[in-house]
Motif scaffolding. Structure first.
Motif, PDB file in Angstrom:
ATOM      1  N   VAL A  22     -52.486 -21.250 -12.676  1.00 57.96           N
ATOM      2  CA  VAL A  22     -53.169 -20.851 -11.684  1.00 57.96           C
ATOM      3  C   VAL A  22     -54.100 -21.799 -11.066  1.00 57.96           C
ATOM      4  O   VAL A  22     -54.338 -21.759  -9.766  1.00 57.96           O
ATOM      5  CB  VAL A  22     -54.058 -19.696 -12.227  1.00 57.96           C
ATOM      6  CG1 VAL A  22     -54.994 -19.141 -11.103  1.00 57.96           C
ATOM      7  CG2 VAL A  22     -53.059 -18.436 -12.856  1.00 57.96           C
ATOM      8  N   LEU A  23     -54.792 -22.525 -11.863  1.00 62.65           N
ATOM      9  CA  LEU A  23     -55.649 -23.513 -11.206  1.00 62.65           C
ATOM     10  C   LEU A  23     -55.204 -24.832 -10.628  1.00 62.65           C
ATOM     11  O   LEU A  23     -55.735 -25.325  -9.469  1.00 62.65           O
ATOM     12  CB  LEU A  23     -56.860 -23.915 -12.305  1.00 62.65           C
ATOM     13  CG  LEU A  23     -57.525 -23.143 -12.804  1.00 62.65           C
ATOM     14  CD1 LEU A  23     -58.234 -23.834 -13.973  1.00 62.65           C
ATOM     15  CD2 LEU A  23     -58.386 -22.507 -11.751  1.00 62.65           C
ATOM     16  N   LEU A  24     -54.014 -25.307 -11.022  1.00 61.05           N
ATOM     17  CA  LEU A  24     -53.352 -26.597 -10.539  1.00 61.05           C
ATOM     18  C   LEU A  24     -52.166 -26.458  -9.585  1.00 61.05           C
ATOM     19  O   LEU A  24     -52.140 -27.235  -8.888  1.00 61.05           O
ATOM     20  CB  LEU A  24     -52.923 -27.333 -11.627  1.00 61.05           C
ATOM     21  CG  LEU A  24     -53.967 -27.743 -12.671  1.00 61.05           C
ATOM     22  CD1 LEU A  24     -53.398 -28.337 -13.837  1.00 61.05           C
ATOM     23  CD2 LEU A  24     -55.076 -28.539 -11.810  1.00 61.05           C
ATOM     24  N   TYR A  25     -51.255 -25.249  -9.818  1.00 60.71           N
ATOM     25  CA  TYR A  25     -50.206 -25.311  -9.033  1.00 60.71           C
ATOM     26  C   TYR A  25     -50.315 -25.057  -7.601  1.00 60.71           C
ATOM     27  O   TYR A  25     -51.007 -24.023  -7.426  1.00 60.71           O
ATOM     28  CB  TYR A  25     -49.255 -24.194  -9.630  1.00 60.71           C
ATOM     29  CG  TYR A  25     -47.773 -24.165  -8.765  1.00 60.71           C
ATOM     30  CD1 TYR A  25     -46.683 -25.444  -8.751  1.00 60.71           C
ATOM     31  CD2 TYR A  25     -47.371 -23.048  -8.251  1.00 60.71           C
ATOM     32  CE1 TYR A  25     -45.759 -25.474  -8.084  1.00 60.71           C
ATOM     33  CE2 TYR A  25     -45.910 -23.140  -7.711  1.00 60.71           C
ATOM     34  CZ  TYR A  25     -45.160 -24.116  -7.710  1.00 60.71           C
ATOM     35  OH  TYR A  25     -44.038 -24.045  -6.909  1.00 60.71           O
ATOM     36  N   ASN A  26     -49.788 -25.715  -6.671  1.00 62.16           N
ATOM     37  CA  ASN A  26     -50.133 -25.623  -5.311  1.00 62.16           C
ATOM     38  C   ASN A  26     -51.582 -26.007  -4.808  1.00 62.16           C
ATOM     39  O   ASN A  26     -51.667 -25.772  -3.745  1.00 62.16           O
ATOM     40  CB  ASN A  26     -49.492 -24.608  -4.931  1.00 62.16           C
ATOM     41  CG  ASN A  26     -47.867 -24.634  -4.836  1.00 62.16           C
ATOM     42  OD1 ASN A  26     -47.240 -25.533  -4.630  1.00 62.16           O
ATOM     43  ND2 ASN A  26     -47.206 -23.247  -4.647  1.00 62.16           N
ATOM     44  N   LYS A  27     -52.265 -26.183  -5.725  1.00 57.79           N
ATOM     45  CA  LYS A  27     -53.738 -26.566  -5.453  1.00 57.79           C
ATOM     46  C   LYS A  27     -54.077 -28.184  -5.184  1.00 57.79           C
ATOM     47  O   LYS A  27     -54.778 -28.497  -4.367  1.00 57.79           O
ATOM     48  CB  LYS A  27     -54.601 -25.966  -6.469  1.00 57.79           C
ATOM     49  CG  LYS A  27     -54.392 -24.542  -6.700  1.00 57.79           C
ATOM     50  CD  LYS A  27     -54.941 -23.657  -5.778  1.00 57.79           C
ATOM     51  CE  LYS A  27     -54.773 -21.973  -6.110  1.00 57.79           C
ATOM     52  NZ  LYS A  27     -53.674 -21.525  -6.679  1.00 57.79           N
ATOM     53  N   VAL A  28     -53.190 -28.965  -5.943  1.00 60.19           N
ATOM     54  CA  VAL A  28     -53.295 -30.463  -5.941  1.00 60.19           C
ATOM     55  C   VAL A  28     -52.074 -30.946  -4.946  1.00 60.19           C
ATOM     56  O   VAL A  28     -50.975 -30.666  -5.228  1.00 60.19           O
ATOM     57  CB  VAL A  28     -53.486 -30.972  -7.337  1.00 60.19           C
ATOM     58  CG1 VAL A  28     -53.507 -32.460  -7.128  1.00 60.19           C
ATOM     59  CG2 VAL A  28     -54.636 -30.340  -8.033  1.00 60.19           C
ATOM     60  N   PRO A  29     -52.428 -31.630  -3.898  1.00 61.05           N
ATOM     61  CA  PRO A  29     -51.301 -32.167  -3.297  1.00 61.05           C
ATOM     62  C   PRO A  29     -50.248 -33.103  -4.059  1.00 61.05           C
ATOM     63  O   PRO A  29     -50.901 -34.141  -4.260  1.00 61.05           O
ATOM     64  CB  PRO A  29     -52.026 -32.934  -2.093  1.00 61.05           C
ATOM     65  CG  PRO A  29     -53.301 -32.201  -2.021  1.00 61.05           C
ATOM     66  CD  PRO A  29     -53.907 -31.846  -3.266  1.00 61.05           C
TER      67      PRO A  29
ATOM     68  N   ALA B  96     -48.265 -29.015 -13.751  1.00 61.55           N
ATOM     69  CA  ALA B  96     -49.433 -27.791 -13.833  1.00 61.55           C
ATOM     70  C   ALA B  96     -49.391 -27.481 -15.200  1.00 61.55           C
ATOM     71  O   ALA B  96     -50.162 -26.727 -15.902  1.00 61.55           O
ATOM     72  CB  ALA B  96     -48.864 -26.413 -12.860  1.00 61.55           C
TER      73      ALA B  96
END
Length: 227
Positions: A74-81, A97
């Motif tokens: 939830v926190l990392l996927y598609n949140k970090v380029p 992730a």
């Protein structure tokens, strides 16, 4: 038993095994690095540093890895380029992730292994290093840690085997590892147990081979040391 599906669907297992090994290696490398750092912080003479290290260890050891993976997703996927890259059929961003929380979880366990290994090294070794003029940092790096690593290698090997099996949890967030591949074969072929038997056999081969290699490494590192 009907295993005729393997001739057509073995690529699912092959790609899944590659992803599983990739995940396991990355988790072990970064988990070990985290564990060594946190384990040494746990032995710090500063109470605040020891407290922070203890909180990290207790948090990740006291909560399920599965929940940590879901939170990481939830926190990392598609949140970090990240570049749109794939490892076999698994998207790299999705893999990372899941790998990051797994590495942090593994690091908590490795930290306790490292702490125990360092404390098991005779204090006479440290005193001898100090008498030769080595500073504390150099003593830890060149005298204590090499002996500690030899002592903790069996426990680290067990952690590696555990990580190989725990990588199956990543199927819950859609990482195309072994279990994910087996469930796809189940869906396509309408077979219930046979795809799971195959994936069980592959996990056994991976873990058994890893265990044998680690035993050989342990024996090699033990040469020249008194029993």
């Amino acid at each position: 038993m009907n295993f005729s599906f393997l001739s057509q669907y073995y690529p699912f297992y092959l790609s899944g095994a590659v992803v599983t090994l990739f995940v396991s290696l990355v988790v072990v490398v970064f988990g070990t690095l985290i564990g060594v750092l946190v384990g040494m912080l746990k032995l710090s003479r500063f109470k605040v540093v020891r407290f922070i290290a203890s909180c990290y260890i207790e948090l990740f050891r006291g909560t399920p890895m599965f929940v940590q993976i879901l939170i990481g997703f939830v926190l990392l996927y598609n949140k970090v380029p990240m570049p749109k890259l794939y490892i076999m059929n698994a998207e790299l961003a999705l893999v990372m992730a899941g790998v990051i929380p797994m590495a942090m979880n593994s690091g908590a366990y490795v930290a306790e292994i490292v702490r125990g290994g360092i404390q098991a090294v005779s204090k006479g070794q440290t005193e001898a290093a100090y008498s030769l003029g080595l500073r504390p940092g150099l003593t830890m790096r060149f005298v204590v840690l090499p002996q500690a690593i030899r002592n903790i290698l069996p426990a680290l090997g067990n952690e590696f085997v555990t990580i190989i099996k725990d990588s199956s949890l990543l199927s819950a967030i859609g990482v195309a590892e072994l279990v994910f591949g087996a469930t796809r074969v189940q869906t396509i072929t309408f077979l219930g147990i046979e795809p799971l038997y195959v994936v069980t056999g592959i996990y056994f081969v991976l873990t058994f081979t890893t265990s044998r290699l680690l035993i050989l490494l342990e024996k090699k590192l033990s040469k020249g040391y008194a029993k």
